[in-house]
Scaffold this motif. Structure first.
Motif, mmCIF file in Angstrom:
data_model
loop_
_atom_site.group_PDB
_atom_site.id
_atom_site.type_symbol
_atom_site.label_atom_id
_atom_site.label_comp_id
_atom_site.label_asym_id
_atom_site.label_seq_id
_atom_site.Cartn_x
_atom_site.Cartn_y
_atom_site.Cartn_z
ATOM 1 N N ASN A 138 0.817 -1.207 0.000
ATOM 2 C CA ASN A 138 0.000 0.000 0.000
ATOM 3 C C ASN A 138 0.855 1.263 0.000
ATOM 4 O O ASN A 138 0.539 2.238 -0.672
ATOM 5 C CB ASN A 138 -0.946 0.022 1.205
ATOM 6 C CG ASN A 138 -2.010 -1.039 1.099
ATOM 7 O OD1 ASN A 138 -2.573 -1.242 0.032
ATOM 8 N ND2 ASN A 138 -2.263 -1.732 2.184
ATOM 9 N N ARG A 139 1.947 1.232 0.752
ATOM 10 C CA ARG A 139 2.830 2.404 0.846
ATOM 11 C C ARG A 139 4.070 2.263 -0.016
ATOM 12 O O ARG A 139 4.878 3.180 -0.093
ATOM 13 C CB ARG A 139 3.222 2.665 2.298
ATOM 14 C CG ARG A 139 2.022 3.022 3.171
ATOM 15 C CD ARG A 139 2.411 3.382 4.602
ATOM 16 N NE ARG A 139 3.182 2.330 5.244
ATOM 17 C CZ ARG A 139 4.350 2.517 5.871
ATOM 18 N NH1 ARG A 139 4.880 3.710 5.963
ATOM 19 N NH2 ARG A 139 4.974 1.504 6.424
ATOM 20 N N LYS A 140 4.271 1.076 -0.613
ATOM 21 C CA LYS A 140 5.432 0.782 -1.458
ATOM 22 C C LYS A 140 6.741 0.985 -0.697
ATOM 23 O O LYS A 140 7.662 1.654 -1.159
ATOM 24 C CB LYS A 140 5.403 1.605 -2.739
ATOM 25 C CG LYS A 140 4.175 1.304 -3.592
ATOM 26 C CD LYS A 140 4.199 2.036 -4.882
ATOM 27 C CE LYS A 140 3.020 1.792 -5.777
ATOM 28 N NZ LYS A 140 2.018 0.884 -5.452
ATOM 29 N N VAL A 141 6.809 0.358 0.501
ATOM 30 C CA VAL A 141 7.979 0.491 1.358
ATOM 31 C C VAL A 141 8.219 -0.835 2.085
ATOM 32 O O VAL A 141 7.283 -1.560 2.394
ATOM 33 C CB VAL A 141 7.786 1.655 2.365
ATOM 34 C CG1 VAL A 141 6.669 1.372 3.341
ATOM 35 C CG2 VAL A 141 9.064 1.986 3.089
ATOM 36 N N TRP A 142 9.495 -1.143 2.330
ATOM 37 C CA TRP A 142 9.849 -2.289 3.158
ATOM 38 C C TRP A 142 9.839 -1.856 4.619
ATOM 39 O O TRP A 142 10.236 -0.734 4.944
ATOM 40 C CB TRP A 142 11.238 -2.816 2.781
ATOM 41 C CG TRP A 142 11.147 -3.799 1.660
ATOM 42 C CD1 TRP A 142 11.261 -3.536 0.311
ATOM 43 C CD2 TRP A 142 10.885 -5.187 1.772
ATOM 44 N NE1 TRP A 142 11.084 -4.685 -0.398
ATOM 45 C CE2 TRP A 142 10.854 -5.727 0.471
ATOM 46 C CE3 TRP A 142 10.664 -6.046 2.848
ATOM 47 C CZ2 TRP A 142 10.616 -7.068 0.220
ATOM 48 C CZ3 TRP A 142 10.437 -7.389 2.603
ATOM 49 C CH2 TRP A 142 10.413 -7.883 1.302
#
Length: 149
Positions: free
Chosen positions: A70-74
């Motif tokens: 959803n946030r495009k983050v690890w």
């Protein structure tokens, strides 16, 4: 019962970016001294990389690593038997997984930055740095060389 969407939710190339870290590892310092063992495995329908690290002196810690689509983050949450909690976030550059997060040491604010870089020989290098000046300068907290068992 799981839906097909739930089973396949993490079958994307982004979710597989950290898979180079999966395995059972012996961890050494940059100077070649044995530092510990680390087991990285997939869980929760291949959505989470679970880490279990231990040293010969009784230190141990665990982390959960997940790609937040959803946030495009690890994201990584790390806890250890010394009471440390790290919450880190970041991304894959194509060569290095780099995660960063704020914390405290002895009541003073500190920034943590940890980078994992896969090597051509199959090893993984982990460089953990800290900054007391919000990232203006960095000090190495730990440099680990991961070798598969």
């Amino acid at each position: 019962m799981l839906s097909v969407a739930a089973v396949n939710a993490c079958d994307t190339k982004q979710h597989r970016q950290f898979d180079f870290w999966i395995g059972q590892w012996k961890v050494f310092t940059k100077e070649g001294k044995f530092a510990g063992e680390n087991n990285i495995s997939l869980s929760m329908n291949n959505c989470v990389l679970k880490e279990a690290y231990k040293t010969p002196k009784g230190y141990y810690g665990e982390s959960f690593n997940i790609y937040d689509a959803n946030r495009k983050v690890w994201h990584q949450t790390w806890v250890d038997n010394g009471g440390l909690l790290l919450s880190l976030e970041g991304s894959w550059s194509g060569k290095t997984m780099s995660l960063r997060g704020n914390g405290f040491v002895n009541g003073e604010p500190i920034v943590h930055r940890i980078q994992w870089t896969p090597q051509q020989n199959g090893d993984v290098h982990q460089h953990w740095e800290t900054s007391k000046d919000q990232g203006e300068s960095w000090s190495t907290a730990f440099y680990g060389v991961y070798k598969k068992q």
